[in-house]
Scaffold this active site. Sequence first.
Site, PDB file in Angstrom:
ATOM      1  N   HIS A   1       0.725  -1.206   0.047  1.00 36.56           N
ATOM      2  CA  HIS A   1      -0.069   0.023  -0.043  1.00 36.56           C
ATOM      3  C   HIS A   1       0.940   1.232   0.198  1.00 36.56           C
ATOM      4  CE1 HIS A   1      -2.792   3.036   1.761  1.00 36.56           C
ATOM      5  NE2 HIS A   1      -3.770   2.257   1.287  1.00 36.56           N
TER       6      HIS A   1
ATOM      7  N   CYS B   1      -4.943   2.295  -3.852  1.00 28.23           N
ATOM      8  CA  CYS B   1      -3.625   2.893  -3.060  1.00 28.23           C
ATOM      9  C   CYS B   1      -2.455   2.091  -3.226  1.00 28.23           C
ATOM     10  CB  CYS B   1      -3.895   3.265  -1.623  1.00 28.23           C
ATOM     11  SG  CYS B   1      -5.361   4.430  -1.469  1.00 28.23           S
TER      12      CYS B   1
ATOM     13  N   GLN C   1      -4.373  -5.200   6.949  1.00 24.42           N
ATOM     14  CA  GLN C   1      -5.322  -6.116   6.419  1.00 24.42           C
ATOM     15  C   GLN C   1      -5.351  -7.548   6.978  1.00 24.42           C
ATOM     16  OE1 GLN C   1      -7.663  -5.145   4.757  1.00 24.42           O
ATOM     17  NE2 GLN C   1      -7.026  -3.283   3.901  1.00 24.42           N
TER      18      GLN C   1
ATOM     19  N   LYS D   1     -10.595  -0.593  10.554  1.00 23.45           N
ATOM     20  CA  LYS D   1     -11.042  -1.715   9.669  1.00 23.45           C
ATOM     21  C   LYS D   1     -11.181  -2.703  10.776  1.00 23.45           C
ATOM     22  CE  LYS D   1      -7.469  -0.181   6.399  1.00 23.45           C
ATOM     23  NZ  LYS D   1      -8.097   0.349   5.249  1.00 23.45           N
TER      24      LYS D   1
ATOM     25  N   ASP E   1       3.093  -4.384   8.115  1.00 30.15           N
ATOM     26  CA  ASP E   1       1.903  -3.705   7.924  1.00 30.15           C
ATOM     27  C   ASP E   1       0.702  -4.642   8.081  1.00 30.15           C
ATOM     28  OD1 ASP E   1      -0.522  -2.364   7.107  1.00 30.15           O
ATOM     29  OD2 ASP E   1       0.642  -1.505   5.134  1.00 30.15           O
TER      30      ASP E   1
HETATM   31  N1  C6P Z   1      -6.448   0.451   2.822  1.00 27.11           N
HETATM   32  C1  C6P Z   1      -8.141  -0.133   1.288  1.00 27.11           C
HETATM   33  O1  C6P Z   1      -9.327   0.230   0.882  1.00 27.11           O
HETATM   34  P1  C6P Z   1      -5.354   3.753   6.833  1.00 27.11           P
HETATM   35  O2  C6P Z   1      -5.873   4.736   5.759  1.00 27.11           O
HETATM   36  O3  C6P Z   1      -4.291   4.615   7.577  1.00 27.11           O
HETATM   37  O4  C6P Z   1      -6.097   3.359   8.063  1.00 27.11           O
HETATM   38  O5  C6P Z   1      -4.512   2.570   6.380  1.00 27.11           O
HETATM   39  C2  C6P Z   1      -3.449   2.640   5.377  1.00 27.11           C
HETATM   40  C3  C6P Z   1      -3.263   1.335   4.808  1.00 27.11           C
HETATM   41  C4  C6P Z   1      -2.154   0.449   4.930  1.00 27.11           C
HETATM   42  N2  C6P Z   1      -1.907  -0.535   4.738  1.00 27.11           N
HETATM   43  C5  C6P Z   1      -2.563  -1.293   4.057  1.00 27.11           C
HETATM   44  C6  C6P Z   1      -2.203  -2.858   3.653  1.00 27.11           C
HETATM   45  C7  C6P Z   1      -3.981  -0.855   3.890  1.00 27.11           C
HETATM   46  O6  C6P Z   1      -4.998  -1.644   3.246  1.00 27.11           O
HETATM   47  C8  C6P Z   1      -4.534   0.487   4.487  1.00 27.11           C
HETATM   48  C9  C6P Z   1      -5.819   0.977   3.836  1.00 27.11           C
HETATM   49  C10 C6P Z   1      -7.726   0.632   2.588  1.00 27.11           C
HETATM   50  O7  C6P Z   1      -7.437  -1.078   0.857  1.00 27.11           O
HETATM   51  C11 C6P Z   1      -7.933   2.070   2.252  1.00 27.11           C
HETATM   52  S1  C6P Z   1      -6.775   3.000   0.860  1.00 27.11           S
END
Ligand code: C6P
Length: 404
Positions: A117, A362, A197, A220, A194
Amino acid sequence: MNRTDFPILNETIYGKPLVYLDNAATTQKPQQVLDTMVEAYSRYNANIHRGVHHLSQVATERHEAARQRVADFIGARSAKEIIFTKGTTDSLNMLAFSFGEAFIHEGDEIIVSQLEHHSNIVPWQMLCARKKAVLKVIPLKEDLSIDTAVYESLLTEKTKLVSIAHVSNVLGIINPVKEMIRIAHAKGIMVAIDGAQSVPHIETDVQDLDCDFLVFSAHKMYGPTGLGVLYGKEELLNQIPPAEGGGEMIEHVRWEKTTYNVLPYKFEAGTPDFIGSYTFKSALDYITAAGRKEIERNEQALTTYAEEQLQSISGVKVYASGLTKAGAVSFNCYAGEKLIHPFDIGTLLDKQGVAVRTGHHCAEPLIDFLGVPGTVRVSFAMYNTQEEVDRFIKALRTAIAMLS
Ligand code: C6P
């Protein structure tokens, strides 16, 4: 767990019952979590760690109980290892700055993978630009899994950190992070995971994984927006400086020299999201009551079922098909040779009440690697059902027929 706990799932979209399959972007919240937030604002709202008055003490206790709950949830040794942030992105930016200040020098190397991401790419690019360090990328194999043989060969005496997603937000595939950590540690290299997910879907134990850092977001995981976690091993957090200055993160402020607070407060400048932390505790309680293994099993089954159903539709290409996934499946639809734009599929699904995510998610380097403008992604949470997958598949067939 009861679906009726989630009020939003009763909504209709364009007159159709909502089928919410965009859980990797954010999950819906059960009434118990919503009630906790209202209760916190209604009964315990006072700034923490500051007041001698009763309300402030209660709010402080609740915030610290939430920190302990998070520590227990991921198997951390101590609540000192849990830093509350604004989310995964904030955690990674904070880590990149603080780790970079302590450990990265000109010519050092940091390793990420092709499927990250943007939040696990850009902060490291910024750090590398600042420190004249080098960012290296682990490639993917043809089946879209991480090339672990190349990974091993990328690790040199200059490598200081590997930062990798446990689960890909686009493909849903589970990277072999435990093995990757073992390989890195054998060469004295630290590893950040990370978990944005993975922590929502897979029971995660930081001591078992032996990761040095782990980041994830509350929103999430049926919790509030604006709250995240940076876990770090205590001895490492003690070695890296804070990324932000302000109230709470200090021991003493003098014109000559300011000294910093102990862990975890050293990293938490300003008034923290104490309503968010307490609300998140309620979400973790909800997950635990639902049963983490049970959730994992249900989501795995839905993911496999969705993949099978998608593959039964001619013209649908599922990415990373056959690989074990946690909660997400990406695909594209073709009319003959011609790609039907994922945005068009997403729009027609939406008109039928089915919420999915389309686009680059992203993760542009991965999407470039796939050679498409984007994908359609369905992603699951504990409340999704097989019947919802069937409704999604029916709606998809209708969309493809209209666009072919
Ligand atoms: N992915 C998706 O729809 P935030 O936005 O800070 O809570 O998380 C960022 C982020 C970082 N790493 C991974 C693997 C992610 O999936 C995400 C967030 C969402 O896939 C929103 S872009």
